[in-house]
Write a protein that holds these residues in place. Sequence first.
Motif, PDB file in Angstrom:
ATOM      1  N   UNK A  87      -4.514   0.546   9.677  1.00 56.34           N
ATOM      2  CA  UNK A  87      -4.758  -0.103  10.969  1.00 56.34           C
ATOM      3  C   UNK A  87      -5.023  -1.602  10.840  1.00 56.34           C
ATOM      4  N   UNK A  88      -4.299  -2.248   9.951  1.00 54.89           N
ATOM      5  CA  UNK A  88      -4.383  -3.689   9.777  1.00 54.89           C
ATOM      6  C   UNK A  88      -2.973  -4.266   9.706  1.00 54.89           C
ATOM      7  N   UNK A  89      -2.853  -5.537  10.088  1.00 53.02           N
ATOM      8  CA  UNK A  89      -1.548  -6.201  10.030  1.00 53.02           C
ATOM      9  C   UNK A  89      -1.287  -6.734   8.628  1.00 53.02           C
ATOM     10  N   UNK A 127       2.616   3.661  -8.142  1.00 53.53           N
ATOM     11  CA  UNK A 127       3.291   4.181  -9.327  1.00 53.53           C
ATOM     12  C   UNK A 127       2.603   5.494  -9.687  1.00 53.53           C
ATOM     13  N   UNK A 128       3.338   6.580  -9.519  1.00 56.57           N
ATOM     14  CA  UNK A 128       2.772   7.911  -9.708  1.00 56.57           C
ATOM     15  C   UNK A 128       1.538   8.063  -8.825  1.00 56.57           C
ATOM     16  N   UNK A 129       0.365   8.295  -9.410  1.00 58.23           N
ATOM     17  CA  UNK A 129      -0.840   8.498  -8.593  1.00 58.23           C
ATOM     18  C   UNK A 129      -1.611   7.204  -8.346  1.00 58.23           C
ATOM     19  N   UNK A 130      -1.114   6.085  -8.878  1.00 66.52           N
ATOM     20  CA  UNK A 130      -1.803   4.800  -8.707  1.00 66.52           C
ATOM     21  C   UNK A 130      -1.316   4.132  -7.421  1.00 66.52           C
ATOM     22  N   UNK A 131      -2.240   3.856  -6.514  1.00 64.14           N
ATOM     23  CA  UNK A 131      -1.898   3.259  -5.221  1.00 64.14           C
ATOM     24  C   UNK A 131      -2.869   2.110  -4.935  1.00 64.14           C
ATOM     25  N   UNK A 132      -2.305   0.961  -4.545  1.00 63.68           N
ATOM     26  CA  UNK A 132      -3.096  -0.195  -4.157  1.00 63.68           C
ATOM     27  C   UNK A 132      -2.563  -0.728  -2.830  1.00 63.68           C
ATOM     28  N   UNK A 133      -3.483  -1.201  -1.984  1.00 61.00           N
ATOM     29  CA  UNK A 133      -3.102  -1.835  -0.725  1.00 61.00           C
ATOM     30  C   UNK A 133      -3.493  -3.305  -0.781  1.00 61.00           C
ATOM     31  N   UNK A 134      -2.618  -4.144  -0.238  1.00 58.52           N
ATOM     32  CA  UNK A 134      -2.868  -5.581  -0.211  1.00 58.52           C
ATOM     33  C   UNK A 134      -2.594  -6.115   1.193  1.00 58.52           C
ATOM     34  N   UNK A 135      -3.457  -7.030   1.638  1.00 61.88           N
ATOM     35  CA  UNK A 135      -3.290  -7.686   2.945  1.00 61.88           C
ATOM     36  C   UNK A 135      -3.077  -9.178   2.745  1.00 61.88           C
ATOM     37  N   UNK A 136      -2.194  -9.740   3.545  1.00 64.56           N
ATOM     38  CA  UNK A 136      -1.953 -11.182   3.536  1.00 64.56           C
ATOM     39  C   UNK A 136      -2.497 -11.787   4.816  1.00 64.56           C
ATOM     40  N   UNK A 137      -2.592 -13.120   4.843  1.00 63.76           N
ATOM     41  CA  UNK A 137      -3.215 -13.782   5.986  1.00 63.76           C
ATOM     42  C   UNK A 137      -2.246 -14.079   7.118  1.00 63.76           C
ATOM     43  N   UNK A 138      -0.939 -13.939   6.890  1.00 62.66           N
ATOM     44  CA  UNK A 138       0.026 -14.239   7.945  1.00 62.66           C
ATOM     45  C   UNK A 138       1.333 -13.518   7.663  1.00 62.66           C
ATOM     46  N   UNK A 139       2.191 -13.516   8.654  1.00 66.54           N
ATOM     47  CA  UNK A 139       3.497 -12.878   8.500  1.00 66.54           C
ATOM     48  C   UNK A 139       4.333 -13.581   7.431  1.00 66.54           C
TER      49      UNK A 139
END
Length: 907
Positions: free
Chosen positions: A857-859, A866-878
């Motif tokens: 729920x973020x822009x 990779x396999x079971x490794x998951x990371x989420x990253x957010x940037x400040x603009x489009x």
Amino acid sequence: MVEHGQTSMAGQRLGAPETLGISTLEPGHKPPAMPAGRLVPIRVLLLDDSEEIFDISHRASGRVLFETVCSHLNLIEGDYFGLEFQSRHRKMVSLYKCNPCMRVCPGPKHTVLRFVVKFFPPDHTVLLEELTRYLFALQVRQDLASGRLTCSDPSAALLVSHIIQSEIGDFEETRFSQTKHEYYRLLEVASRLEMYGIRLHPAKDREGTKLSLAVAHGGVLVFQGHNRINDFNWSKIRKLSFKRRRFLVKLRADPSNVNQDTLEFLMASRDCCKMFWKICVEYHAFFRLFEEPRPKPKPVLFSRGSSFRFSGRTQKQVIDYVKENEFKKLPFNRSVLMIFICVCLSFSEVTCALVTLVNGHADDCRAATPSPLISPMLNDTGAIRTDDEEDNRRKNCRTDKAYCIAKELLNTERTYLKDLELITVLFQGVLDKEDCVPEALKTLLTSTYEPLHSHHTHFLQELEERLSLWEGQCNMQVKGEIQRLGDLLLKSVQELKALSAQLEMSSECVFALERACVASCRLECVCREFELQKVCYIPLNVFLLSPLHRLLHYRQILDRLCKHYPPTHTDYSDCKAALDDVCKLEAALRPGLEEIENYQKLLELQKDLIGVEHLAVAGRQLIRLGCLSKLSGKGLQQRMFFLFNGVLLYSTRGITSTNQFTVHRQLPLHGMTIRESEDEWGVPHSFTLMVQQQSLVVAARSESEMEKWMEDLKMAVDMAEESNGPTADLLTASKGVKSSGASEVESEDDHRGSQTSLQCNGNDSANTRHRGNTTAHVCWHRNTSVSKLDFSIATENQLSGNLLRKFKNSNGWQRLWVVFTNFTLFFYKTHEDEYPLASLPLLGYSVTHAGESENIHKDHVFKLHFKSHIYYFRTESEYFFERWMTVIRSATASASRTRYLNRTEPD
């Protein structure tokens, strides 16, 4: 002892409410031991303009007085500060810690010593204590008022606005609520100015021209008026000395320098000359040494020269001390000097009035006063932040594409300059201590990288100042002047054209360093040890080639600006002219760049491989490296393959302390045929290599991987058919390693035999410490491959900036400074950190948008998995979301030759 009758702060004298900061000394912090003897009162003027009286023994040294002042202030990072007084000749002179107070100060009862900032670091974020930063801000305020810190009117307005806002707070908010943040921002803006921390010392050159000398963290500077006309980095200087009124700067030998190697400046008197020499000695020791220098033994009979030395902790010792110890945070009073002004003037009127005061203009500025400028918020701590805090930050983020492109340039320039500093400061500092390094190599490195470092230091300062103004609020007339980038880039590119010889010589530096390492085992060990340090986060040779790579990034930046601007835009013509110049410069250097990049990859592979020698020779080209499964009687076994022009070799991870790859076979490409064989062997994604009536069946992990290998193999075979024969391209094999011929197919016992032979022989290279995160090792762990074209794409796709990171099962987002290069994300707390806290190689990973089912729920969020490794990253603009997705995809999706040749860069 301190007399407490005059300890009221300036803000209290004006009746202003107290503003509280944080100190890290507890109230029970004891002052230094006082020598026995009669007590003498000494007056000290502090940075907030309050005066304190300290009762000091007449036998006490300057160190005792100084530490007593620091104890009174509850100041931990006191080593950045000093005490000075006016001499009998009305010159401001430092009170050195080793000198007795009574002997040095003229009439100590009537002398007022000033507590001042003595050492100005280029990066204010190395000041770890809030009280230290506050005192630095007070020094900046004094320098502005006295005219020491000169700058343009927009910069002065920006500085003054932060001073005012730090003292009266934001409009309709709790008074002083923004104090702490504003003086942080004040230091951020001030530290980028040319005259920040500069103390000018009048001098003349040999022709009698009036000049000024100064010393900074990087070396000795020469000014004419307030314009810097020359600078001598510490690494260039062999010796500093003085003879009577003559100040001598002896430079290291440089064949490319047509000027003399000893520079002479004439100062007003011997005392002035000696005083400046002492300041240089202290600056050099504080910023360049790791620990306080030991005193030299006193001569038995005669003494030659000054015995003066730096006394105190170095900057590194101060930083380490504060980081390694936890101190209780205590409040401290802040002075408030501007309250009375604000009763009768508006915020903008105060700003204009103080700018007039600082820069000496008499024009009436009330008629057309721009709004106060706001400095960017770049003081990120890397702590876990709440979503509300981050959302508030993102609301203030500008989304204009031209601004975003400028911000990308700023971020990547910061990383590039730190990479240059690794060579000019750290690596050359290591080489200077070694006797095994040829002087010609030292000279080559200095003459190549020092001019580039100096150029980009000035360019980054201009860029940071421009971005600070751009991010502020200003009227339309001013906005048109500062919200542009082309003029800075055009100026920088034209200066780089004058440095084209240095750009070209960066390739020669790689060759020269390798030749020297081959000739000296000691030098090779020194370079290997340096490469294993945390600060050297990628191979050393990549740092040496960074000036050539930076040209590619400038071309991309300018290309995006030209596509964004219409031809009628005021910034278009400068951007277009700069782009044309960069393209010409790049075209002239590209042939040499392609050759040296291939050579650098071969050198890196030579360190990874056991069983072949003389890998990096003229004419050899790396085409692809990566994992394939070899089919044998025991089934599929993982092997590491290396495809060169003329030969294919395969290996496995050897059982060594460094986990290097042990080569088993070399397969000549001349006469080789390749065919798919999934139906023949029943193994998915398999293909067969036929050479000299022998066959080798291998399988890739996916259909796309199989297609890439087959495509590159067929291309390499075609190249081999045009060569001189099957043996011309074979590598020199070490003892016990089989080469091409009838016994080409590996037997079941070959793998065990190679390991046993290796262990028995005790190969020297196996006992050498080695980087374990090279591209070959990552490919082995991720079961993937990388081609020559992937390396070329990765060279162009590099990026730096802030990202918010969240793990799969965590709630908070962590703000980090992230550098993407060499197929890897490197994570820092802030962009000023010396080395990364962690890294994430991206080969084998997939990058996608975060789906709705993942409850983010973020822009502007992308996911790496990779396999079971998951990371989420957010940037400040489009804009930055698209840029990060572009560069990361270049690492997570290996390119085929066809796709690379047909690719187009996204707008």
